[in-house]
Design a protein around this motif. Structure first.
Motif, PDB file in Angstrom:
ATOM      1  N   ARG A   1       0.654  -1.251   0.213  1.00 42.79           N
ATOM      2  CA  ARG A   1       0.039   0.006  -0.037  1.00 42.79           C
ATOM      3  C   ARG A   1       0.825   1.383  -0.117  1.00 42.79           C
ATOM      4  O   ARG A   1       0.792   2.012  -0.786  1.00 42.79           O
ATOM      5  CB  ARG A   1      -0.916  -0.042   1.117  1.00 42.79           C
TER       6      ARG A   1
ATOM      7  N   TRP B   1      -9.247  -3.006   0.072  1.00 43.75           N
ATOM      8  CA  TRP B   1      -8.090  -2.580  -0.680  1.00 43.75           C
ATOM      9  C   TRP B   1      -7.951  -3.155  -1.995  1.00 43.75           C
ATOM     10  O   TRP B   1      -7.612  -2.920  -2.986  1.00 43.75           O
ATOM     11  CB  TRP B   1      -6.862  -2.479   0.254  1.00 43.75           C
TER      12      TRP B   1
ATOM     13  N   ASP C   1       2.904   0.791  -4.098  1.00 47.56           N
ATOM     14  CA  ASP C   1       2.152   1.577  -5.047  1.00 47.56           C
ATOM     15  C   ASP C   1       2.724   3.276  -5.014  1.00 47.56           C
ATOM     16  O   ASP C   1       2.249   3.845  -4.077  1.00 47.56           O
ATOM     17  CB  ASP C   1       0.638   1.673  -4.682  1.00 47.56           C
TER      18      ASP C   1
ATOM     19  N   TRP D   1      -8.226  -4.574   4.460  1.00 45.19           N
ATOM     20  CA  TRP D   1      -7.546  -5.435   3.230  1.00 45.19           C
ATOM     21  C   TRP D   1      -8.265  -5.853   2.183  1.00 45.19           C
ATOM     22  O   TRP D   1      -8.075  -5.785   1.039  1.00 45.19           O
ATOM     23  CB  TRP D   1      -6.451  -6.478   3.584  1.00 45.19           C
TER      24      TRP D   1
END
Length: 662
Positions: A406, A485, A410, A482
């Motif tokens: 995350r 996500w 990214d 998660w």
């Protein structure tokens, strides 16, 4: 791929070394396909099939990242024995059978033979030479083994360049022993007697060490001599494993004899490829492969452990713990370390690749996929029965790995994982296809980074969802976040990666720096199946594409579609077949319910296996099976290689409906 921490681009892969004994040219990467190897990581010995060393650039005895001997020749009464058979007893033992017609009686049947038994252990090599005679008279023979000490770093051998020579070669006072030091590795040679027989005499002529024995062979009897090399390095980063590899017996047993033989060879090779870090000898992992990658590689070691979970959990557990101890804790651009990131490779010292502008630190983190794959391995190991206590102890590392996806993976906040080399001297491509031209457009142009690979998004999605499952099971917070996500990543992937051609829709290999989908059809598609990233319709499109004649070569899955401008069947990542890559696709197809397609691709690997004596190499050519009777070797292909060997278990599990109990 596996290991380009030292892989040049395919067009730059050359063979040879500047060596008077070599038939190859200087400055070219050595060919490996025709050579013979015996190994027990971190030691290995490469030779011709008669056991001699020096005719090919890769020849020699190595410990870790340094070659200690680069030439070895044998004579009996001044003549070279005539080799008639070479048999690999196992990965660590080779038997060479020769005839000694120069001392034989005249007649049709050979009466005097020489058997050389070469064995390699974690710190040395031993050649036992036995002469057997059926003659009625006693033979008195002079046996001579000549070898040349070397001190060439592995990266120079790989580049086909000369290294240094040890300058401290000494012969012991008793005349039967010698020693030298190569790049910090202490080496000793022992020509002592065998079974109470007379020892040999060792002489140093300034270049070579020559061990000679006066061997008396009684009538109709045998006599032996032996030469032993022992090597050790102070403070090594990795250490070998001497005990047996304990696999459960495959249940059900393989239905295909080709697969049974591949599994047997894989067990043998993986036993010889085991290593530990020197500070934690209880945590075993698989070295990536011979000859260049006898160390811990994040991606390679993870995939090999993941493939073999149906038969063994211990190596997966050791791999997880070894990588967790080295997990990143800070942002260090020069090593590509970031908090929570799983490393790419561990070396004894910095690695410089001549002519490539690549220089990697001893502990290097330049990989985009090892971190999510680590979480996937943890989840799969748990499903295959890794005890809850061992899994729970690793959850902090799992949470850090998820956070890396995350926060750092990214890098631009678009919901996808991408990579770029910030140093200018690291790996330009950081997925498994890590050669310089592995990400290209259909017209052959190279994509510009940062690059977001399609399969990395699949790994990240699977890691997030299955990481959430682990968090829930162990009563830790974060599971719902998660999953959310992962859902956003899935939506972003669907909106960004899908493209079409005349055959229909498919995911692009990657997004380039401008977030454009790079439109080549590649084997990377196989890594998406069974991860949850695709819906059923999308998986069906991918499954059909994987078994299309453009990708399915008949001996496995091509890395690049044959209708792409950059396709070449002997291109490293641009048309060749990688064993582990095909096995990933076979596993994904089986997980997604495409059993016929899985069996079709598996059959390609099984058709190839006999051509390689069931030791599947790193890669082979992507020629069409209808045009060649057997797969053409990729001449610089590593073998044995951990994930190519472990792929046997993945193919067995996928084609025999073997599933985890949890």
């Amino acid at each position: 791929m596996t290991e380009t921490a030292a892989r040049p681009r395919p067009a730059d892969q050359r063979d040879g070394v500047d060596d008077e004994a070599s038939t190859e040219h200087p400055g070219l990467q050595p060919f490996l396909a025709a050579e013979t190897v015996v190994l027990r990581a971190p030691a290995q010995a490469w030779s011709s099939d008669d056991g001699t060393m020096g005719r090919a650039a890769v020849h020699g005895f190595y410990l870790g990242d340094v070659r200690l001997v680069d030439e070895l020749t044998l004579t009996v009464d001044g003549r070279v024995p005539e080799t008639v058979a070479t048999v690999a007893v196992d990965a660590s033992t080779l038997r060479v059978e020769s005839l000694l017609r120069g001392v034989d009686d005249r007649g049709a049947d050979p009466g005097v033979r020489l058997s050389v038994l070469r064995s390699v252990d974690v710190g040395g090599m031993r050649d036992r030479l036995t002469v057997t005679s059926r003659l009625d008279r006693e033979l008195t023979l002079t046996v001579a083994l000549a070898l040349r000490p070397d001190a060439a770093p592995l990266e120079l051998v790989k580049a086909g360049l000369p290294g240094g020579r040890p300058d401290d070669v000494t012969v012991a006072g008793d005349g039967a022993r010698a020693s030298w030091t190569s790049d910090g590795v202490a080496v000793s040679l022992d020509a002592a007697g065998v079974d109470g027989g007379a020892g040999g005499a060792v002489q140093h002529d300034g270049t070579r060490l020559v061990a000679t024995w006066r061997l008396v062979v009684p009538p109709r009897a045998s006599a032996s001599v032996a030469l032993a090399l022992t090597a050790s390095r102070p403070s090594p980063v990795v250490a070998g494993v001497a005990g047996p590899l304990a696999w459960a017996a495959p249940d059900p047993a393989p239905r295909d004899d080709r697969l049974a033989r591949w599994l047997d060879r894989a067990h043998d090779d993986l036993a010889a490829l085991r290593l530990t870090t020197a500070d934690e000898p209880g945590d075993v992992f698989y070295a990536a492969g011979a000859p260049w990658f006898f160390t811990l590689f994040g991606r390679d070691s993870i995939w090999a452990a993941r493939f073999t979970l149906p038969l063994d959990r211990t190596v997966a557990a050791g791999t997880l713990r070894a990588l967790a101890r080295l997990q990143g804790t800070a942002s260090v651009p020069d090593t590509a370390e970031q908090p929570g990131k799983v490393m790419h490779e561990l070396r004894q010292q910095a690695l410089t690749i001549p002519g490539e502008g690549v220089s990697l630190p001893p502990l290097y983190y330049g990989t985009v996929d090892a971190t999510p794959l680590w979480v996937c391995l943890l989840h799969d190991a748990w499903r295959w029965g890794l005890p809850d206590a061992e899994v729970e102890a690793l959850l902090p590392a799992a949470e850090a790995a998820l956070a890396w996806m995350r926060d750092s993976g990214d890098s631009d906040g678009d919901g996808l994982l991408e990579y770029v080399d910030e140093t200018g001297h690291g790996l330009a491509n950081q997925g498994w296809k890590d050669s310089g031209d592995s990400v290209q457009w259909r017209d052959g142009r190279l994509a510009e980074g940062p690059i977001a690979l399609c399969e990395v998004q699949a790994y990240a999605y699977e890691a997030a969802v299955h990481g959430a499952d682990l968090l829930d099971h162990f009563g830790r917070e974060g599971g719902a976040a998660w999953r959310a996500w992962a859902a956003r990543l899935r939506d972003r992937f669907r909106a960004s990666f899908w493209v079409s051609d005349a055959a229909g829709a498919y995911p692009a290999i990657a997004l380039d720096a401008a977030k454009r989908p790079v439109d080549t059809v590649t084997s990377n598609l196989g890594h998406l199946l069974g991860t949850g990233l695709l819906d059923e319709h999308e998986e069906a499109l991918v499954a059909a594409r994987l078994v299309s004649p453009e990708l399915a070569a008949g001996f496995g899955l091509r890395t690049l579609s044959s209708d792409a401008a950059g396709f070449w069947p002997l291109s490293y990542h641009g048309g060749s077949v990688w064993t582990h890559d095909t096995a990933v696709a076979v596993s994904g197809l089986a997980r997604a319910g495409f059993d016929d397609e899985a069996r079709s691709l598996a059959e390609g690997l099984l058709a190839a296996a006999p051509s390689f004596d069931h030791r599947m190499p790193e890669l082979h050519s992507g020629d069409d099976r209808g045009e060649v009777p057997s797969p053409v070797p990729y001449p610089a292909s590593c073998r044995p290689q951990a994930w190519s060997a472990a792929a046997a278990v993945a193919v067995w599990a996928a084609t025999h409906d073997v599933a985890p109990p949890r």
